[in-house]
Every structure is written in C-alpha cells, then in structure tokens.
Write an enzyme that holds these catalytic residues in place. Structure first.
Site, PDB file in Angstrom:
ATOM      1  N   CYS A 127       0.842  -1.007   0.019  1.00 60.69           N
ATOM      2  CA  CYS A 127       0.033  -0.248  -0.074  1.00 60.69           C
ATOM      3  C   CYS A 127       1.059   1.273  -0.008  1.00 60.69           C
ATOM      4  O   CYS A 127       1.692   1.332   0.751  1.00 60.69           O
ATOM      5  CB  CYS A 127      -0.883   0.172   1.364  1.00 60.69           C
ATOM      6  SG  CYS A 127      -1.812   1.607   1.396  1.00 60.69           S
ATOM      7  N   CYS A 138     -10.927  13.991   5.477  1.00 59.54           N
ATOM      8  CA  CYS A 138     -11.881  13.036   5.906  1.00 59.54           C
ATOM      9  C   CYS A 138     -11.626  13.118   7.322  1.00 59.54           C
ATOM     10  O   CYS A 138     -10.524  12.568   7.883  1.00 59.54           O
ATOM     11  CB  CYS A 138     -11.983  11.650   5.278  1.00 59.54           C
ATOM     12  SG  CYS A 138     -11.968  11.639   3.487  1.00 59.54           S
ATOM     13  N   GLU A 185      -4.724  11.712  -1.667  1.00 62.95           N
ATOM     14  CA  GLU A 185      -5.825  11.237  -2.526  1.00 62.95           C
ATOM     15  C   GLU A 185      -5.116  11.170  -3.997  1.00 62.95           C
ATOM     16  O   GLU A 185      -4.511  12.251  -4.549  1.00 62.95           O
ATOM     17  CB  GLU A 185      -6.999  12.548  -2.840  1.00 62.95           C
ATOM     18  CG  GLU A 185      -7.754  12.558  -3.876  1.00 62.95           C
ATOM     19  CD  GLU A 185      -8.353  10.993  -3.987  1.00 62.95           C
ATOM     20  OE1 GLU A 185      -9.123  10.631  -3.510  1.00 62.95           O
ATOM     21  OE2 GLU A 185      -8.453  10.642  -5.422  1.00 62.95           O
ATOM     22  N   SER A 216      -7.337   4.038  -5.215  1.00 65.74           N
ATOM     23  CA  SER A 216      -8.258   4.212  -4.358  1.00 65.74           C
ATOM     24  C   SER A 216      -8.443   5.715  -4.330  1.00 65.74           C
ATOM     25  O   SER A 216      -7.676   6.499  -4.107  1.00 65.74           O
ATOM     26  CB  SER A 216      -8.031   3.615  -2.928  1.00 65.74           C
ATOM     27  OG  SER A 216      -9.108   4.060  -2.053  1.00 65.74           O
ATOM     28  N   SER A 238     -14.339   5.448  -2.462  1.00 65.70           N
ATOM     29  CA  SER A 238     -14.361   5.579  -0.921  1.00 65.70           C
ATOM     30  C   SER A 238     -15.724   5.930  -0.697  1.00 65.70           C
ATOM     31  O   SER A 238     -16.119   7.143  -1.481  1.00 65.70           O
ATOM     32  CB  SER A 238     -13.552   6.202   0.055  1.00 65.70           C
ATOM     33  OG  SER A 238     -12.146   5.915  -0.263  1.00 65.70           O
ATOM     34  N   ASN A 314     -10.487   1.974  12.060  1.00 61.35           N
ATOM     35  CA  ASN A 314      -9.303   1.779  12.861  1.00 61.35           C
ATOM     36  C   ASN A 314      -8.858   3.209  13.850  1.00 61.35           C
ATOM     37  O   ASN A 314      -8.751   4.092  13.088  1.00 61.35           O
ATOM     38  CB  ASN A 314      -8.155   1.265  12.256  1.00 61.35           C
ATOM     39  CG  ASN A 314      -8.346   0.033  11.176  1.00 61.35           C
ATOM     40  OD1 ASN A 314      -8.451  -0.954  11.805  1.00 61.35           O
ATOM     41  ND2 ASN A 314      -8.300   0.127  10.001  1.00 61.35           N
ATOM     42  N   CYS A 357      -5.884   0.884   7.925  1.00 60.36           N
ATOM     43  CA  CYS A 357      -6.224   1.774   6.946  1.00 60.36           C
ATOM     44  C   CYS A 357      -6.658   2.852   7.808  1.00 60.36           C
ATOM     45  O   CYS A 357      -7.472   2.736   8.952  1.00 60.36           O
ATOM     46  CB  CYS A 357      -7.827   1.170   6.197  1.00 60.36           C
ATOM     47  SG  CYS A 357      -7.546   0.281   5.049  1.00 60.36           S
TER      48      CYS A 357
END
Ligand code: SF4
Length: 367
Positions: A127, A138, A185, A216, A238, A314, A357
């Site tokens: 990742c 967010c 992003e 993503s 998302s 998380n 995440c």
C-alpha cells in the site's frame, strides 16, 4: 503520542532538485546520455540496475566508468526514499515503512504478506502513498487530520515500490499487488500517479499487471473517468455514507461531487466486461452503520457492477469516532448480501503500529 511534523519546517532542507532516476522513462534517460555523447546502451545499464537488480546506489553499477557514475550522481537522485525506518506487526506479516524525503517530508507505505491458503497463492501487497498528507480532510482518517504537505513526485511514488520489491527479492519473494491507499488522494496528484502507473506496469519497469494494481479515490468524478480511460488498473471508490448529509460530514469532497454525480460518473465508465468497481465503506458506530444505511446502499448501487469492501474503523488518537461492534458489521454485511451485493469485511492489519487503513499519519515519537 507526539509526532514529528509532516510538512517541512523552516529548518528542513529544500527539496533536492535532482530528478529521481526511477521516475524517468527509458527514452528520457537515453536522451541524457546522448546529450553527453555516451552510447545509448548506457541507459540500459542504468535501467537494469534500477529495475532489474534493484541496486541501492549508483556505485553498484560497476559496468559504468567512475566519472560517468559521478556525473549521474550529480544529475539524479538514485533513491528518493532512501531514509526509511521499518516497523513490524502481526508476527512480521505487516511491515510499515516510514520514509523521510529529501525535504524532510514524511510518508508511509505498508507491505502486507498473505501466506498461501487453500487454493489461494501467497500474496505480497504493498500500500503506497501519493501525497505527503492529504487535503481532502476526511475526519475519520489520521492522514486527513494531518493536513496537506505536498504532492509526491513520480520517483517518490515508484521508489516506495522499489524498496518493498528489493526486500521481497532478497527473501526470494515477489511483489504481487500494489494499492494506492496510503497517504493522499491519488487523483489529486494525477500526472505523477499516472506516470508511476506506466512505470510500474511497463515491461522495462516492474511489469506488474494493471489487474494487480488498485487506485483508491474519494471520487473526484472527472479524474475517475480519465483514470479508467487512460490506464487498465482497478478502481476503488470510498463511499462511507448512504446519504449526502452524512457524506458531506464524513467526506467533505461530497460537497463538490455529491453522491448522484459520483455514482452517475461510475455508471458511465467504460468498464471492461467482468470488471467491477470496488466501493469502500468505513463503518463508524452510530454514524453510518444502521440497517437503513445498508438498505439505502443497495438502492444507490443498483445497476452498477460492484464489490463492497466494509472497513472496520481503525481508531487513532482524538479521532472522535468509534468502531462498529462486530455483530453490527456482520448484520450490515448480511443485509447487503441478501440483496445480491458482494460485501466483504476487510481484515485489519498493523493496528498496533498505526499501519491500518486510515491510521497513516507519518507518526514517529519525537526526539
Ligand atoms: S481517507 Fe483518503 S482522501 Fe480522506 S483524508 Fe484520508 S487519505 Fe485523504
């Protein structure tokens, strides 16, 4: 836990102006050698060292004369994420890399090992980050809370892969999947991300199949269409809300691209047959995890070829949200499945080292 600042402080060095070698296409590198009157095969020698042998410094390219190695060193950065600290979790199955960039910006990548199980072959998924911090904000994400530092250069994106591939190769293993789900992003840094994708999928680069790469996004609608048209990678969006009111609060980008705009853009994507869009949904207790949310999701996603990834929240310090209880998550999944939506629950990795995440905040105890 006190952390080092992500954005460069006034005492941090300026960004090294030398381009990173791994962000160059072969013809750009060949052009540099040609300008210096060197034969084109020199570019191949450097390319082989960067891609094939995963060398760690230009000094390891012994096929080049010493003055040429020196000239390369003066013109390019051989490794843009060289200053890396590794932390392990899950009995070594999760490795978080904290990378300090040339201007002091801190970013993170997470390598996850999945041993073979039944008919499933072993996988090694990396990742990676596309920005230092994130401007989207967010509130359920530690990166968003951190704010925006800067966009990453192509080489800074690619070198996260190069580091992980080097560690895997040394252990006789191979990187199988790459996901752009780390800090930032990706579609807000479109150019460098697209070039990085070209390098990761090129035969002369890492030759990773686009089917094994997932980007993503929070859903920057115009860029989503462009990504699908210009690359063959998988798309993950998302969602994390079932109404605009909820999503305005949880994902401020929704004020620019509300659910109807985003989902219409997804409906119009020229998706190849058999390909699905993955939607991600972070489950937050009492916020977006009611039965009614699951039923609304079914209606919202009607007519789209989708997979839904349910992500248990998380926690991170001062998050202001709580994870949904396990029973609630299972009930949410059951409602979706009963209505024909393939919903899976993402296994959480590396919580104890803030590698899961939404936890990436380039955190390291302050000295
Ligand atoms: S979830 Fe993604 S887009 Fe939102 S703040 Fe975190 S890194 Fe940025």
């Amino acid at each position: 836990m006190p952390t080092l600042p992500l954005a460069p402080d006034p005492s941090a060095p300026a960004l090294d102006p030398r381009p990173g070698l791994s962000g160059l296409a072969p013809d750009e590198l060949a052009g540099w050698f040609t300008e210096r009157g060197e034969p084109a095969y020199r570019a191949r020698q450097v390319g082989d060292a960067v891609w094939g042998r995963s060398a760690t410094s230009v000094d390891e390219i012994r096929t080049l004369p010493a003055p040429l190695r020196e000239a390369i060193d003066g013109a390019f950065r051989f490794d843009t994420v060289g200053d890396t600290e590794l932390r392990l979790s899950d009995g070594g199955l999760t490795e978080k890399g904290l990378h300090r960039l040339s201007d002091g910006t801190l970013i993170e990548s997470v390598l996850m090992h999945y041993p073979a199980r039944g008919a499933m072959r072993e996988r090694h998924t990396l990742c990676i980050s596309s920005q230092g911090g994130c401007a989207v904000g967010c509130p359920f994400c530690a990166t968003g809370e951190l704010g925006f530092g800067r966009d990453l250069e192509t080489a800074e994106i690619v070198d996260q892969v190069r580091h992980a591939a080097r560690r895997l190769n040394a252990a006789g293993q191979r990187l199988t999947n790459v996901v752009f789900m780390g800090m930032g992003e990706p579609l807000a840094n479109y150019g460098p991300v697209k070039t990085a994708l070209e390098i990761l999928t090129a035969e002369w680069g890492y030759a990773i199949s686009p089917r094994r790469i997932t980007v993503s996004t929070v859903g920057l609608a115009p860029a989503v269409a462009r990504l699908i048209a210009e690359t063959g990678v998988n798309l993950a969006v998302s969602l994390s809300a079932s109404t605009d009111v909820q999503r305005d609060r949880l994902m401020p980008v929704n004020r620019r691209y509300p659910l109807a705009v985003l989902l219409n853009a997804c409906r119009e994507l020229p998706l190849p047959r058999r390909k699905r869009i993955t939607f991600e949904y972070v489950l937050l207790a009492g916020e977006n995890d009611a039965d009614a949310d699951a039923h609304r999701l079914v209606r919202l996603l009607h007519g789209l070829r989708v997979k839904l990834n349910l992500i248990p929240f998380n926690p991170f310090p001062d998050a202001g949200f709580a994870p949904s209880p396990r029973a609630r998550i299972l009930r949410f999944q059951a409602i979706l499945r009963a209505q024909g939506i393939g919903a899976t629950i993402r296994e959480s990795r590396g919580q104890d080292i803030q590698a899961a995440c939404g936890q990436l905040a380039a955190a390291r105890p302050a000295a």
